[in-house]
Enzyme design. Structure first.
Site, PDB file in Angstrom:
ATOM      1  N   HIS A 131      -2.584   5.612  -6.695  1.00 30.27           N
ATOM      2  CA  HIS A 131      -2.984   4.867  -4.487  1.00 30.27           C
ATOM      3  C   HIS A 131      -3.686   5.307  -4.448  1.00 30.27           C
ATOM      4  CE1 HIS A 131      -1.102   2.508  -1.965  1.00 30.27           C
ATOM      5  NE2 HIS A 131      -0.479   4.107  -1.401  1.00 30.27           N
ATOM      6  N   GLU A 181      -2.769  10.054   1.218  1.00 27.50           N
ATOM      7  CA  GLU A 181      -2.589   9.836   1.952  1.00 27.50           C
ATOM      8  C   GLU A 181      -2.192  10.899   2.929  1.00 27.50           C
ATOM      9  OE1 GLU A 181      -1.336   7.427   3.065  1.00 27.50           O
ATOM     10  OE2 GLU A 181      -1.146   5.682   0.870  1.00 27.50           O
ATOM     11  N   ARG A 232       1.802  -0.640  13.850  1.00 32.15           N
ATOM     12  CA  ARG A 232       2.478   0.045  12.276  1.00 32.15           C
ATOM     13  C   ARG A 232       1.570  -0.602  11.176  1.00 32.15           C
ATOM     14  NH1 ARG A 232       8.094   0.476   9.020  1.00 32.15           N
ATOM     15  NH2 ARG A 232       6.982   1.358   7.151  1.00 32.15           N
ATOM     16  N   HIS A 272      -6.002   1.010   3.326  1.00 31.89           N
ATOM     17  CA  HIS A 272      -4.921   0.437   1.768  1.00 31.89           C
ATOM     18  C   HIS A 272      -5.663  -1.081   1.339  1.00 31.89           C
ATOM     19  CE1 HIS A 272      -2.724   4.096   2.485  1.00 31.89           C
ATOM     20  NE2 HIS A 272      -1.528   3.492   1.874  1.00 31.89           N
ATOM     21  N   HIS A 290      -5.143  -1.274  -2.096  1.00 34.88           N
ATOM     22  CA  HIS A 290      -4.732  -1.894  -3.116  1.00 34.88           C
ATOM     23  C   HIS A 290      -5.417  -2.545  -3.893  1.00 34.88           C
ATOM     24  CE1 HIS A 290      -0.708  -1.462  -0.132  1.00 34.88           C
ATOM     25  NE2 HIS A 290      -0.429  -0.589  -0.919  1.00 34.88           N
ATOM     26  N   ASN A 331      -2.128   1.523   7.741  1.00 31.53           N
ATOM     27  CA  ASN A 331      -2.683   0.549   6.063  1.00 31.53           C
ATOM     28  C   ASN A 331      -4.064   0.844   6.560  1.00 31.53           C
ATOM     29  OD1 ASN A 331      -2.381  -1.793   4.282  1.00 31.53           O
ATOM     30  ND2 ASN A 331      -3.124  -3.084   5.710  1.00 31.53           N
ATOM     31  N   LYS A 340       3.405   9.898  10.907  1.00 32.19           N
ATOM     32  CA  LYS A 340       3.617   8.201  10.069  1.00 32.19           C
ATOM     33  C   LYS A 340       5.187   8.127  11.132  1.00 32.19           C
ATOM     34  CE  LYS A 340       5.240   5.739   6.631  1.00 32.19           C
ATOM     35  NZ  LYS A 340       5.355   5.307   5.280  1.00 32.19           N
ATOM     36  N   LYS A 360      10.251   1.623   4.444  1.00 29.16           N
ATOM     37  CA  LYS A 360       9.850   0.375   3.683  1.00 29.16           C
ATOM     38  C   LYS A 360      10.070  -0.065   2.088  1.00 29.16           C
ATOM     39  CE  LYS A 360       5.373  -0.795   4.489  1.00 29.16           C
ATOM     40  NZ  LYS A 360       4.686  -0.823   4.887  1.00 29.16           N
ATOM     41  N   ARG A 389      24.793  -6.399   0.616  1.00 32.56           N
ATOM     42  CA  ARG A 389      23.565  -6.546   1.650  1.00 32.56           C
ATOM     43  C   ARG A 389      23.793  -5.278   1.865  1.00 32.56           C
ATOM     44  NH1 ARG A 389      26.803 -11.104   1.948  1.00 32.56           N
ATOM     45  NH2 ARG A 389      25.987 -12.840   1.552  1.00 32.56           N
ATOM     46  N   GLU A 421       6.037  -4.059  11.576  1.00 35.58           N
ATOM     47  CA  GLU A 421       4.681  -4.188  11.375  1.00 35.58           C
ATOM     48  C   GLU A 421       4.661  -4.943  12.476  1.00 35.58           C
ATOM     49  OE1 GLU A 421       4.612  -4.860   7.074  1.00 35.58           O
ATOM     50  OE2 GLU A 421       3.195  -2.614   7.377  1.00 35.58           O
TER      51      GLU A 421
END
Lengths: 349, 349
Positions: free
Chosen positions: A250, A175, A229, A236, A240, A233, A215, A133, A112, A225
């Site tokens: 990417h 990016e 945030r 993206h 994506h 994106n 960032k 993330k 965990r 998010e």
């Protein structure tokens, strides 16, 4: 160069420089009773006798997206447990964005949650290693299973970038370019001037640091998010979908997505915020395959975008668009409108 | 009866009563744009025409621990994604402790976290559904991969318990008994008096509520198990090893672990905190298989306990012991001492 995060608590340091890895890692390890290295197989093959010669008994991750399958997740966590990992151990994840995502998700979930350090080795990972993330891929899309789990440090040793193939530099630059757009027009102009003829590592360090700072601003203000945030994106949503459909690197796909974002932003605002011709020339000069946009299928792209986890609704697709350089807003574009934008963009190319 | 958590933020309500499920769920659903039900297959088979008749298109979880494999995790998350889950949807997990762990882990990780409600249907799950711990199993032990992810509510409809087989009631009673030990001697005496001849559901409600309150106290003070939350592990260190080795129901194994805890606590304190004979008679009367303790292998148990995720060190094993009813402390017992305690306990039986 050190950048410190600015959360209410649980802050960490991002170290950015050449040749800092071994010394920085040693300092962090001291506080833990044991350490487990997760290393991307390609990175390990390249650096096991040089930058990574100090790494003992690494757990080797399959290169790239292969490390982000369910099977790889099982393999990584079971190997850590086999080796007797405890909560007071440290995990060090060394590799590109995929290794960071996969290793980070293993660190987030084994027992965990165990402390970990991100060691990004690509230009692209200057982005993905920041912000906590982590994720693996689903059959329904990338990064759809994951967790928020902040690292204890990010050690970004730029020496790894010196052997980076040009196409990976190009991908990572997607990016870097996005972060410049998110900052302001001057940063975009300076970046484009510095790369007028060639995108190379030499001139990148200040833009990498500026990108990390940009960032950081977004992720510390809104870790999970729910608000701004989402602006990260930028480019993206379509990016994506293109990445998934064409298995394109990417950052290359993001650059195509950014071009669509510029197009849609101009349309929404009914004025030329972005001079599309100049951006198109710049992107094509550096080898970003804008011609792929001509081949995309509107309906297929919309289906793929509908599965994006940031999309809350199924009738409309959420997009980040811009009112100006550095000025994002979030909007839902309904299916008919979106189809029209994509068709028009295809015709314009 | 409603119990409200007492965290600094992100609080939720635990509803405990008979016949409350459908009405309570309806209230929560209203705030979400869609809902996905994850239901244990055995529970669904029993209640699909009664308590669960309002549940539309459930995703069926394999019964018990089978729902906590890597494969089941993949199946659950992929099915949620197949059905188009979004971040503003709600997941409702209906079943025993295993379903709650597995469904909770899926909720924690799909799209990096979606809101969920726990609907425990067993006595054992009055414990596991509280506190936000979710997990799946590893080949190296139970619950070794997971996340902390608080539910938005726990709806504990005691009507589910009315059809509970006696051995599941007995198993769940292990945690009820543990919570009484954690509270004080009077609670233990009252509980033992109420169950002098028979453990039955009739007398259980006040002890369930008291147990939930006791557990809440520990988990709100120390969510991530760095301090006193460990005390909830009372009886579980050896209990988990026995459960894993003998595939014994969790609460039964915990009761055996509690008996060992009493033995070791007496030894450590060099006085009779617990009257072992009376507890032994009580446990045996109700069918807890203390004779299994005679058959355990010291070395094997120690190896299994060494893999417990709460154990930080490999030379010694961390245990929660008691100085008195309601008075826990954490201690490390070295291998030789531990082996001696287990051998002596075996001889004493």
């Amino acid at each position: 160069m050190e950048i410190r995060t600015d959360y209410a608590d649980g802050n960490y340091t991002i170290h950015v420089d050449y040749g800092i890895l071994e010394a920085s890692i040693s300092e962090y390890i001291a506080a833990y009773s044991s350490v487990h290295f997760l290393v991307d197989q390609n990175v390990y093959a390249l650096y096991k006798d040089s930058l990574l010669s100090f790494v003992q008994h690494p757990i080797i991750l399959e290169g790239g997206e292969a490390s982000k399958s369910f099977d790889a997740f099982k393999h990584i966590t079971e190997t850590l447990l086999e080796r007797g990992i405890k909560r007071n151990h440290l995990i060090v994840v060394i590799g590109g964005g995929a290794a960071g995502d996969a290793g980070g998700f293993a660190a987030a979930t084994v027992l965990r949650g165990v402390d970990y350090i991100q060691v990004p080795t690509t230009l692209l990972a200057h982005d993905s290693s920041i912000g906590g993330k982590t994720a693996i891929n689903s059959g329904h899309g990338k990064n759809l299973i994951g967790a928020f789990h902040r690292p204890k440090a990010v050690i970004y040793d730029l020496s790894f970038l010196e052997t980076l193939p040009h196409h990976e530099l190009l991908s990572g630059f997607g990016e870097v370019f996005k972060h410049a757009l998110l900052k302001d027009e001057e940063t975009v102009r300076t970046l484009m001037d510095a790369t007028r003829t060639k995108i190379s590592l030499d001139m990148m360090k200040p833009f990498i640091i500026s990108g990390i700072e940009t960032k950081m601003h977004y992720v510390t203000t809104d870790e999970k998010e729910s608000g701004i945030r989402k602006f990260l994106n930028l480019g993206h949503t379509l990016g994506h979908a293109i990445e998934y459909k064409y298995r394109m690197p990417h950052g290359m796909a993001v650059m195509l997505g950014l071009y669509f974002m510029m197009y849609a932003s101009n349309e929404k605002a009914a004025r030329n915020i972005f001079d599309l011709d100049s951006f198109r020339q710049y992107f094509e000069l550096h080898g970003y395959p804008l011609e792929h946009l001509k081949a995309i299928d509107e309906v297929e792209m919309m289906t793929l975008m509908g599965k994006d986890k940031k999309n809350q609704s199924s009738d409309a697709t959420g997009f980040v668009l811009m009112n100006d350089f550095g000025q994002c807003y979030f909007t839902e574009i309904d299916s008919n409108q979106l189809k029209k934008y994509i068709s028009q963009l295809k015709e314009s190319l």
